[in-house]
Design a protein around this motif. Structure first.
Motif, short mmCIF file in Angstrom:
data_model
loop_
_atom_site.label_atom_id
_atom_site.label_comp_id
_atom_site.label_asym_id
_atom_site.label_seq_id
_atom_site.Cartn_x
_atom_site.Cartn_y
_atom_site.Cartn_z
N LYS A 13 -9.72 0.40 -1.54
CA LYS A 13 -8.97 -0.58 -2.33
C LYS A 13 -9.25 -0.46 -3.83
CE LYS A 13 -7.62 -5.45 -2.53
NZ LYS A 13 -7.69 -5.54 -4.00
N SER A 14 -10.48 -0.12 -4.19
CA SER A 14 -10.81 0.00 -5.61
C SER A 14 -10.00 1.10 -6.28
CB SER A 14 -12.31 0.27 -5.80
OG SER A 14 -12.68 1.52 -5.25
N LEU A 15 -9.69 2.16 -5.54
CA LEU A 15 -8.91 3.27 -6.08
C LEU A 15 -7.43 2.93 -6.14
CD1 LEU A 15 -10.73 6.18 -4.23
CD2 LEU A 15 -11.21 5.25 -6.51
N VAL A 16 -6.95 2.21 -5.15
CA VAL A 16 -5.56 1.74 -5.17
C VAL A 16 -5.36 0.81 -6.36
CG1 VAL A 16 -3.79 0.47 -3.91
CG2 VAL A 16 -5.33 1.99 -2.66
N ASP A 17 -6.31 -0.11 -6.53
CA ASP A 17 -6.21 -1.06 -7.64
C ASP A 17 -6.29 -0.38 -8.99
OD1 ASP A 17 -6.02 -3.09 -5.80
OD2 ASP A 17 -8.10 -3.76 -6.00
N ALA A 18 -7.04 0.73 -9.05
CA ALA A 18 -7.20 1.46 -10.32
C ALA A 18 -5.98 2.29 -10.67
CB ALA A 18 -8.43 2.35 -10.26
N GLY A 19 -5.08 2.52 -9.71
CA GLY A 19 -3.85 3.21 -10.03
C GLY A 19 -3.60 4.52 -9.35
N ALA A 20 -4.37 4.86 -8.31
CA ALA A 20 -4.11 6.10 -7.58
C ALA A 20 -2.72 6.07 -6.96
CB ALA A 20 -5.16 6.32 -6.50
N SER A 52 -0.72 -1.08 0.42
CA SER A 52 0.45 -1.91 0.16
C SER A 52 0.87 -1.77 -1.29
CB SER A 52 0.14 -3.38 0.49
OG SER A 52 -0.99 -3.78 -0.23
N ALA A 53 2.06 -2.18 -1.60
CA ALA A 53 2.56 -2.07 -2.98
C ALA A 53 1.66 -2.86 -3.91
CB ALA A 53 3.99 -2.58 -3.06
N THR A 94 7.25 -4.64 -11.51
CA THR A 94 7.66 -3.53 -10.62
C THR A 94 6.58 -3.32 -9.56
OG1 THR A 94 7.74 -2.46 -12.76
CG2 THR A 94 8.95 -1.43 -11.03
N THR A 95 6.92 -2.61 -8.52
CA THR A 95 5.89 -2.28 -7.54
C THR A 95 5.82 -0.77 -7.36
OG1 THR A 95 7.45 -2.51 -5.72
CG2 THR A 95 6.13 -4.43 -6.26
N ILE A 96 4.62 -0.29 -7.25
CA ILE A 96 4.39 1.14 -7.00
C ILE A 96 3.54 1.22 -5.75
CG2 ILE A 96 3.30 3.24 -7.85
CD1 ILE A 96 3.88 2.31 -10.66
N THR A 97 3.87 2.12 -4.87
CA THR A 97 3.14 2.23 -3.61
C THR A 97 2.21 3.43 -3.64
OG1 THR A 97 5.00 1.26 -2.43
CG2 THR A 97 3.38 2.44 -1.12
N CYS A 98 0.97 3.21 -3.29
CA CYS A 98 0.02 4.30 -3.10
C CYS A 98 0.21 4.86 -1.70
CB CYS A 98 -1.40 3.76 -3.28
SG CYS A 98 -2.68 5.02 -3.18
N GLN A 99 0.20 6.18 -1.60
CA GLN A 99 0.50 6.84 -0.34
C GLN A 99 -0.69 7.67 0.16
OE1 GLN A 99 4.76 8.42 -0.15
NE2 GLN A 99 4.44 8.32 -2.36
#
Length: 212
Positions: free
Chosen positions: A172-179, A207-208, A2-7
């Motif tokens: 990017k580190s926060l996006v990768d961690a799941g924010a 990005s997703a 699945t893809t989840i997008t950070c906003q």
């Protein structure tokens, strides 16, 4: 898969007068933004409502949620989309009673798993962790690590917001961690090329992300 997008979640500077409405319009026109938090200090509610009015209209034009920082009564008065509560700003249950079932209610949880779980149980719509990096926006008493985002995403469906010193270079580190959201302020409003360029720089990172 699945893809989840950070906003992106923008937070206002303390000074939202003069040319700030134009800066906000530029930022919101540059790339998708999920929410804008109205954060002013040291003004009475009447003045805060006056300052909020043009900004709220700009957010409405761009379909961006308008969230009031700290003040449930102001959020109610101006018909905001929600309120963001610090640990000393009241109970999410009280905010829900005042603002209704559709209001977006967020709670600052610093680096505390316990506070985040309490906020979720109290009916918050999102929890905010941070500060993750040094910031000049406010005095930092608590530092959070990206691991808390991974922990939260592994256990709870409630969205989490990362806040504190976030820039296009470290996001990017926060996006990768799941924010689910990145809350940013000075990195946008003080960007050398203007807020629109800053929002576009963040958008390139948001990005997703694939998850199992």
């Amino acid at each position: 898969m699945t893809t989840i997008t950070c906003q992106l979640y923008l937070i206002s500077p303390l000074d939202v007068g003069e040319d700030f409405p134009a800066k906000l319009a530029e930022a919101l026109s540059a790339a998708p933004v999920a929410a804008f938090q109205f954060r002013v200090k040291g003004v009475n509610q009447h003045e805060a409502a006056r300052l909020a009015e043009p900004l709220q209209a700009i957010c409405a034009d761009h379909d961006v949620a308008f969230i009031v920082n700290d003040d449930m009564a102001l959020a109610k008065r101006i018909g905001a989309d929600g309120v963001h509560l610090g640990q000393g700003d009241g109970d999410p249950r009280e905010a829900r009673r005042l603002l209704g079932p559709d209001a977006q209610i967020g709670v600052t949880c610093h680096a505390s798993r316990h506070l985040a779980m309490d906020a979720g149980e109290a009916g918050a719509d999102y929890v905010a962790f941070g500060a993750f990096f040094p910031t000049t926006t406010k005095e930092v008493e608590h530092r959070a690590e990206p691991e808390i985002l991974r922990w939260w995403q592994g256990l709870f469906e409630l969205p989490c917001v990362a806040i504190g010193g976030i820039t296009p270079e470290n996001a990017k580190s926060l996006v990768d961690a799941g924010a689910d959201f990145l809350a940013v302020s000075s990195a946008v409003w003080t960007h050398a090329e203007g807020p629109g360029a800053a929002v576009r720089a963040f958008d390139a990172i948001l990005s997703a992300r694939p998850i199992d």
